[in-house]
Write a protein that holds these residues in place. Structure first.
Motif, PDB file in Angstrom:
ATOM      1  N   UNK A 201      -4.350  -4.074  20.545  1.00  0.00           N
ATOM      2  CA  UNK A 201      -4.627  -2.664  20.289  1.00  0.00           C
ATOM      3  C   UNK A 201      -3.423  -1.943  19.693  1.00  0.00           C
ATOM      4  N   UNK A 202      -2.246  -2.220  20.232  1.00  0.00           N
ATOM      5  CA  UNK A 202      -1.046  -1.593  19.680  1.00  0.00           C
ATOM      6  C   UNK A 202      -0.728  -2.123  18.284  1.00  0.00           C
ATOM      7  N   UNK A 203      -1.197  -3.321  17.961  1.00  0.00           N
ATOM      8  CA  UNK A 203      -1.015  -3.822  16.593  1.00  0.00           C
ATOM      9  C   UNK A 203      -1.807  -2.960  15.606  1.00  0.00           C
ATOM     10  N   UNK A 204      -3.039  -2.579  15.971  1.00  0.00           N
ATOM     11  CA  UNK A 204      -3.829  -1.690  15.120  1.00  0.00           C
ATOM     12  C   UNK A 204      -3.185  -0.306  15.045  1.00  0.00           C
ATOM     13  N   UNK A 205      -2.723   0.203  16.182  1.00  0.00           N
ATOM     14  CA  UNK A 205      -2.079   1.519  16.194  1.00  0.00           C
ATOM     15  C   UNK A 205      -0.804   1.503  15.363  1.00  0.00           C
ATOM     16  N   UNK A 206      -0.025   0.439  15.489  1.00  0.00           N
ATOM     17  CA  UNK A 206       1.209   0.331  14.702  1.00  0.00           C
ATOM     18  C   UNK A 206       0.918   0.273  13.212  1.00  0.00           C
ATOM     19  N   UNK A 207      -0.156  -0.444  12.847  1.00  0.00           N
ATOM     20  CA  UNK A 207      -0.525  -0.501  11.432  1.00  0.00           C
ATOM     21  C   UNK A 207      -0.861   0.885  10.900  1.00  0.00           C
ATOM     22  N   UNK A 208      -1.556   1.695  11.703  1.00  0.00           N
ATOM     23  CA  UNK A 208      -1.885   3.064  11.287  1.00  0.00           C
ATOM     24  C   UNK A 208      -0.628   3.917  11.151  1.00  0.00           C
ATOM     25  N   UNK A 209       0.288   3.812  12.104  1.00  0.00           N
ATOM     26  CA  UNK A 209       1.521   4.601  12.058  1.00  0.00           C
ATOM     27  C   UNK A 209       2.377   4.201  10.860  1.00  0.00           C
ATOM     28  N   UNK A 210       2.511   2.900  10.633  1.00  0.00           N
ATOM     29  CA  UNK A 210       3.327   2.412   9.510  1.00  0.00           C
ATOM     30  C   UNK A 210       2.690   2.828   8.183  1.00  0.00           C
ATOM     31  N   UNK A 211       1.385   2.702   8.085  1.00  0.00           N
ATOM     32  CA  UNK A 211       0.687   3.083   6.860  1.00  0.00           C
ATOM     33  C   UNK A 211       0.896   4.565   6.549  1.00  0.00           C
ATOM     34  N   UNK A 212       0.892   5.398   7.567  1.00  0.00           N
ATOM     35  CA  UNK A 212       1.097   6.822   7.336  1.00  0.00           C
ATOM     36  C   UNK A 212       2.530   7.196   7.036  1.00  0.00           C
ATOM     37  N   UNK A 213       3.490   6.397   7.493  1.00  0.00           N
ATOM     38  CA  UNK A 213       4.909   6.719   7.294  1.00  0.00           C
ATOM     39  C   UNK A 213       5.478   6.133   6.013  1.00  0.00           C
ATOM     40  N   UNK A 214       4.859   5.087   5.481  1.00  0.00           N
ATOM     41  CA  UNK A 214       5.414   4.403   4.305  1.00  0.00           C
ATOM     42  C   UNK A 214       5.580   5.313   3.081  1.00  0.00           C
ATOM     43  N   UNK A 215       4.632   6.169   2.739  1.00  0.00           N
ATOM     44  CA  UNK A 215       4.812   6.980   1.528  1.00  0.00           C
ATOM     45  C   UNK A 215       6.096   7.804   1.532  1.00  0.00           C
ATOM     46  N   UNK A 216       6.371   8.492   2.629  1.00  0.00           N
ATOM     47  CA  UNK A 216       7.596   9.295   2.704  1.00  0.00           C
ATOM     48  C   UNK A 216       8.838   8.430   2.568  1.00  0.00           C
ATOM     49  N   UNK A 217       8.850   7.289   3.252  1.00  0.00           N
ATOM     50  CA  UNK A 217      10.017   6.406   3.215  1.00  0.00           C
ATOM     51  C   UNK A 217      10.224   5.844   1.819  1.00  0.00           C
ATOM     52  N   UNK A 218       9.147   5.377   1.188  1.00  0.00           N
ATOM     53  CA  UNK A 218       9.265   4.761  -0.133  1.00  0.00           C
ATOM     54  C   UNK A 218       9.742   5.777  -1.171  1.00  0.00           C
ATOM     55  N   UNK A 219       9.130   6.938  -1.204  1.00  0.00           N
ATOM     56  CA  UNK A 219       9.490   7.943  -2.213  1.00  0.00           C
ATOM     57  C   UNK A 219      10.922   8.424  -2.007  1.00  0.00           C
TER      58      UNK A 219
END
Length: 338
Positions: A201-219
């Motif tokens: 379950x935390x693997x799915x939650x982590x995927x959601x958190x990482x997916x939402x944070x990646x744009x800010x980090x990448x840009x």
């Protein structure tokens, strides 16, 4: 010495005082009044920036100062449902709330779970974000623009919509993840519930958190990479440095302050993760999925121990403040070295 002697000493027929002056120089006499007027103008100009940001400071203080002060006061009280409904002043209990919390093994279990969850999310987010930012430097302009547009679109997606998408992806009956895995491992995987096991379950939650944070980090990291001088990279390559050496000794020192700052923000955001877990678990997260934010909410509103919930929130703020101070000190040291 007379004027004639001074003229003879210079040998130019011009008095010594004037001989030392540059051609066309006009002496200007300063008056005390002009100095005072300049000082007043300087003071007005120095105060102008503070006057301009004063409304913003007042607004921030009004929005954040009162809740913070109220939280600190409530953490030293024992406010329950009766005090909340009747408006009576809750009794003061001193450090009793903090003593009970710090002596509870459940609190330390939740804290360890929160730290582990935050560490995994931050490490994967920063590593993937840096790799994608480096990749954006090496692709064509059109691909980079398309990737940037996709990142901005993902970044602007509301949390509720993003969570709904991941709930569909991980759905036990109609989820895309189960369907794709079933094609590889067999039909028995259909109907698999990812949230029965907290690790999955935390693997799915982590995927959601990482997916939402990646744009800010990448840009942000890509913007920092554009500030690396190209001539230094070329000089390092001419000196025989390989790609890793160029990155280590030329690129990394330039982007390090930005990388540390983004990491600090990611630590704070992921440590305070609330909405993703709350929405993925249908507004009723199990105890196995509680982080410090959810644990504080549960104590305050489900157990109706508002003072204990505020005390947990205050401890969380103190933990995050320590992390922020550490990283800011590292940034200051980096600036002094540079």
């Amino acid at each position: 010495m007379s004027a004639a002697d001074t003229t003879q000493a210079t040998g130019t027929g011009v008095p010594a005082q004037r001989a030392t002056e540059e051609p066309g120089h006009v002496p200007v006499k300063s008056s005390p009044g002009g100095t005072r007027r300049g000082a007043r103008k300087y003071k007005k100009g120095a105060l102008l920036p503070y006057l301009l940001i004063l409304p913003a400071i007042i607004a921030v203080a009004a929005v954040y100062a009162y809740p913070l002060v109220k939280t600190v006061i409530m953490s030293f009280q024992d406010m329950g449902r009766r005090e909340l409904w009747t408006g009576q002043d809750p009794p003061w209990v001193g450090f009793e709330q903090f003593t009970n919390i710090l002596g509870d093994s459940e609190f330390w279990m939740v804290t360890a779970r929160t730290v582990l969850f935050m560490t995994v999310c931050v490490v994967i987010t920063m590593a993937a974000g840096l790799l994608i930012a480096l990749l954006m430097q090496r692709v064509s302009t059109w691909i980079r623009l398309a990737l940037t547009a996709a990142l901005v679109a993902a970044w602007s997606l509301p949390l509720l919509v993003a969570t709904s998408i991941f709930r569909w992806l991980a759905d036990s009956d109609y989820g895309l993840i189960n369907t794709l895995i079933a094609k590889v491992v067999g039909e028995d995987f259909l109907g698999h519930n990812w949230f029965l096991d907290p690790w999955q379950g935390f693997a799915i939650i982590s995927a959601l958190v990482i997916w939402g944070a990646l744009p800010f980090v990448v840009i942000t990291l890509y913007a920092a990479l554009t500030q690396v001088p190209k001539d230094l990279e070329e000089a390092a390559q001419l000196d025989g440095a390989n790609a890793f050496g160029v990155y280590r000794f030329v690129t990394w020192p330039v982007i390090k302050p930005v990388f540390v700052m983004v990491t600090t923000l990611s630590v704070i955001w992921d440590f305070n993760c609330f909405g993703q877990i709350w929405l993925l678990r249908g507004s009723k997260p199990e105890p196995e999925y509680e982080t410090l934010g959810l644990y504080s909410f549960s104590k305050a509103f489900e157990s109706t121990s508002f003072s204990q919930g505020t005390a947990i929130a205050l401890i969380t703020v103190l933990l995050l403040s320590g992390v922020a101070v550490y990283y800011l000190r590292q940034l200051i040291k980096t600036g002094e070295v540079e």
